[in-house]
Design a protein around this motif. Structure first.
Motif, PDB file in Angstrom:
ATOM      1  N   ASP A 129       0.803  26.727 -37.919  1.00 38.30           N
ATOM      2  CA  ASP A 129       0.547  27.094 -39.317  1.00 38.30           C
ATOM      3  C   ASP A 129      -0.892  27.573 -39.500  1.00 38.30           C
ATOM      4  OD1 ASP A 129       3.106  26.494 -40.089  1.00 38.30           O
ATOM      5  OD2 ASP A 129       2.616  24.504 -40.877  1.00 38.30           O
ATOM      6  N   ARG A 130      -1.822  26.926 -38.824  1.00 31.80           N
ATOM      7  CA  ARG A 130      -3.240  27.260 -39.022  1.00 31.80           C
ATOM      8  C   ARG A 130      -3.688  28.470 -38.198  1.00 31.80           C
ATOM      9  NH1 ARG A 130      -8.546  23.219 -38.826  1.00 31.80           N
ATOM     10  NH2 ARG A 130     -10.113  24.885 -38.738  1.00 31.80           N
ATOM     11  N   LEU A 131      -3.227  28.574 -36.968  1.00 30.77           N
ATOM     12  CA  LEU A 131      -3.779  29.572 -36.054  1.00 30.77           C
ATOM     13  C   LEU A 131      -2.849  30.740 -35.747  1.00 30.77           C
ATOM     14  CD1 LEU A 131      -5.475  27.103 -33.540  1.00 30.77           C
ATOM     15  CD2 LEU A 131      -6.536  28.300 -35.467  1.00 30.77           C
ATOM     16  N   GLY A 132      -1.567  30.586 -36.040  1.00 32.94           N
ATOM     17  CA  GLY A 132      -0.647  31.696 -35.839  1.00 32.94           C
ATOM     18  C   GLY A 132      -0.145  31.806 -34.413  1.00 32.94           C
ATOM     19  N   SER A 133       0.345  32.989 -34.062  1.00 35.66           N
ATOM     20  CA  SER A 133       1.003  33.203 -32.777  1.00 35.66           C
ATOM     21  C   SER A 133       0.117  33.998 -31.824  1.00 35.66           C
ATOM     22  CB  SER A 133       2.325  33.940 -32.990  1.00 35.66           C
ATOM     23  OG  SER A 133       2.093  35.191 -33.605  1.00 35.66           O
ATOM     24  N   GLY A 134       0.576  34.071 -30.561  1.00 29.59           N
ATOM     25  CA  GLY A 134      -0.102  34.885 -29.571  1.00 29.59           C
ATOM     26  C   GLY A 134      -1.436  34.346 -29.102  1.00 29.59           C
ATOM     27  N   ILE A 135      -1.620  33.026 -29.122  1.00 28.25           N
ATOM     28  CA  ILE A 135      -2.894  32.397 -28.760  1.00 28.25           C
ATOM     29  C   ILE A 135      -2.904  32.045 -27.270  1.00 28.25           C
ATOM     30  CG2 ILE A 135      -4.388  30.408 -29.193  1.00 28.25           C
ATOM     31  CD1 ILE A 135      -4.248  32.247 -31.571  1.00 28.25           C
ATOM     32  N   THR A 136      -4.069  32.100 -26.658  1.00 30.47           N
ATOM     33  CA  THR A 136      -4.247  31.623 -25.287  1.00 30.47           C
ATOM     34  C   THR A 136      -5.029  30.319 -25.318  1.00 30.47           C
ATOM     35  OG1 THR A 136      -4.241  33.852 -24.354  1.00 30.47           O
ATOM     36  CG2 THR A 136      -5.202  32.110 -23.006  1.00 30.47           C
ATOM     37  N   MET A 137      -4.478  29.288 -24.677  1.00 32.21           N
ATOM     38  CA  MET A 137      -5.151  27.989 -24.669  1.00 32.21           C
ATOM     39  C   MET A 137      -5.268  27.461 -23.247  1.00 32.21           C
ATOM     40  SD  MET A 137      -2.468  25.037 -25.900  1.00 32.21           S
ATOM     41  CE  MET A 137      -0.947  24.701 -25.006  1.00 32.21           C
ATOM     42  N   ALA A 138      -6.093  26.418 -23.074  1.00 33.90           N
ATOM     43  CA  ALA A 138      -6.195  25.663 -21.839  1.00 33.90           C
ATOM     44  C   ALA A 138      -6.024  24.187 -22.188  1.00 33.90           C
ATOM     45  CB  ALA A 138      -7.536  25.917 -21.157  1.00 33.90           C
ATOM     46  N   MET A 139      -5.734  23.367 -21.171  1.00 30.80           N
ATOM     47  CA  MET A 139      -5.382  21.982 -21.440  1.00 30.80           C
ATOM     48  C   MET A 139      -6.101  21.028 -20.503  1.00 30.80           C
ATOM     49  SD  MET A 139      -1.240  22.428 -21.879  1.00 30.80           S
ATOM     50  CE  MET A 139      -1.060  21.100 -23.083  1.00 30.80           C
ATOM     51  N   ASN A 140      -6.659  19.965 -21.068  1.00 25.52           N
ATOM     52  CA  ASN A 140      -7.090  18.811 -20.299  1.00 25.52           C
ATOM     53  C   ASN A 140      -5.982  17.769 -20.418  1.00 25.52           C
ATOM     54  OD1 ASN A 140      -9.684  19.521 -19.277  1.00 25.52           O
ATOM     55  ND2 ASN A 140     -10.540  19.277 -21.328  1.00 25.52           N
ATOM     56  N   ARG A 141      -5.143  17.686 -19.389  1.00 26.64           N
ATOM     57  CA  ARG A 141      -4.027  16.753 -19.383  1.00 26.64           C
ATOM     58  C   ARG A 141      -4.471  15.419 -18.789  1.00 26.64           C
ATOM     59  NH1 ARG A 141       1.582  19.961 -18.452  1.00 26.64           N
ATOM     60  NH2 ARG A 141       2.259  17.822 -18.888  1.00 26.64           N
TER      61      ARG A 141
END
Length: 379
Positions: free
Chosen positions: A199-211
């Protein structure tokens, strides 16, 4: 009153997010957890029972309608001597809610550390041997599968109700199910967070993760979140770092991400420690305003980081809900309304974020720890 046997040592109704997340809980378990062996809340809770208890827990207590000839007797077998304050906080929340409800009680605590599996078995056998003493037994397993037989025996005993803390996936092969399982759902939190982020950032985003560490908790906190944003928002994951839930892991993972994956504008962190390490790495190179960072759990450290503008959002647990819900379950049982209770209770989760005013964050923190108190717990 508290007979300590051994010690080895809402304001927000959450805008419906918790109940919405429950509706969407995946009717599957994740890799490494056999579908055949565990139930999930969406499969076992009768419609409306969870939401009804969540609403009660988030409201002022309504006094017990009956009378008592003597206090109820509660046995607690749980790893309250461990580092985590989850157990101590929910003990406080349960007892203070019982007092608010006007229910007289005595407690006997059988404390251990998380790794002391055999000690918990000894305690379970002792409580079974003295079962005529107790009206309610609360069991916080050191580990679910290891303590399965003890859960089964306690749940099958006559004379007392059995409640389980800190797990919400009932084992299918139990002959006797406990009366209620009380916990927070990482899967539900992941879906609440997914909806907020989309809802806040929309679509088509690239992210990384600290799992965190491979296993069910990280599969839900990170895996379910990743699957949701990829499926619903066409997000891309540039890199996944396993930081083992440690501050150093969050720092190292974020440093690598900033250097090697500049296209990632969002960094997901699967717990508080890694989130703190992540924002430390960003601040050290002046990138904290360029990256959207998330935490997990809504701890005081995370809320302070949000207030400083270093952390952007976190799925926040209403931490005292488990203890308060247990008190309400006891009240329902005393009033012969145990049939109204869900088999699995999930504490409420909402999103705390940097667009909230200071007074909103303060109110959210006050609600989460309304019984056990805001700030570090003295133990």
């Amino acid at each position: 009153m508290n007979k300590l046997l051994i010690s080895a040592l809402g304001l927000l109704v959450l805008s419906g997010t918790a109940s919405q997340a429950e509706d969407k809980l995946p009717l599957r378990e994740l890799p490494g957890i056999a579908d055949r062996d565990y139930w999930v809340p969406g499969e076992v809770n009768a419609e409306g029972k969870l939401e009804a208890l969540q609403a009660v827990v988030g409201s002022e207590g309504v006094p017990f309608a009956g009378s008592q000839e003597k206090p109820i007797e509660i046995a607690l077998i749980y790893p309250s001597a461990d580092t985590s304050d989850f157990w101590a906080r929910n003990f406080l929340a349960m007892t203070k809610r019982l007092e608010e409800l006007g229910i007289k009680y005595n407690t006997t605590e059988f404390a251990s550390r998380q790794i002391e599996h055999s000690l918990q078995s000894t305690y379970a056998n002792q409580v079974l041997q003295d079962g005529d003493i107790y009206d309610y037994v609360i069991f916080g397993p050191s580990e679910l599968a290891i303590q399965a037989d003890n859960i089964d025996k306690l749940a099958g005993a006559d004379g007392f109700r059995t409640y389980v803390w800190a797990f919400h996936t009932p084992m299918k092969d139990l002959v006797n199910q406990p009366d209620v399982w009380f916990d927070f759902s990482s899967a539900a939190g992941a879906l609440v967070m997914c909806d907020y982020m989309l809802d806040r950032l929309g679509s088509g985003i690239t992210m990384a993760m600290n799992r965190g560490i491979p296993g069910i908790t990280d599969n839900q906190r990170s895996g379910d979140f990743k699957d949701c944003v990829m499926e619903k928002g066409d997000w891309t994951v540039a890199y996944e770092h396993y930081g083992e839930y440690q501050r150093e892991g969050g720092f190292e993972g974020t440093s690598l991400i900033l250097q090697a994956y500049p296209e990632a504008t969002i960094i997901h962190n699967a717990n508080t420690a890694m989130a703190m390490g992540s924002v430390e790495a960003q601040v050290s190179v002046g990138k904290e305003k360029e990256i959207f960072s998330t935490g997990w759990g809504g701890t005081g450290l995370e809320l302070d980081a949000i207030r400083r503008g270093e952390l952007d959002a976190t799925p926040m647990r209403m931490g005292d809900d488990v203890g308060a819900a247990t008190a309400e379950a006891i009240k329902a049982d005393l009033e012969d309304r145990a049939g109204e209770l869900p088999l699995v209770f999930l504490g409420r989760i909402t999103v705390a974020h940097d667009q909230m005013a200071a007074e909103q964050l303060d109110a959210l923190q006050q609600e989460a720890f309304r019984f056990s108190g805001v700030g570090a717990l003295e133990r």
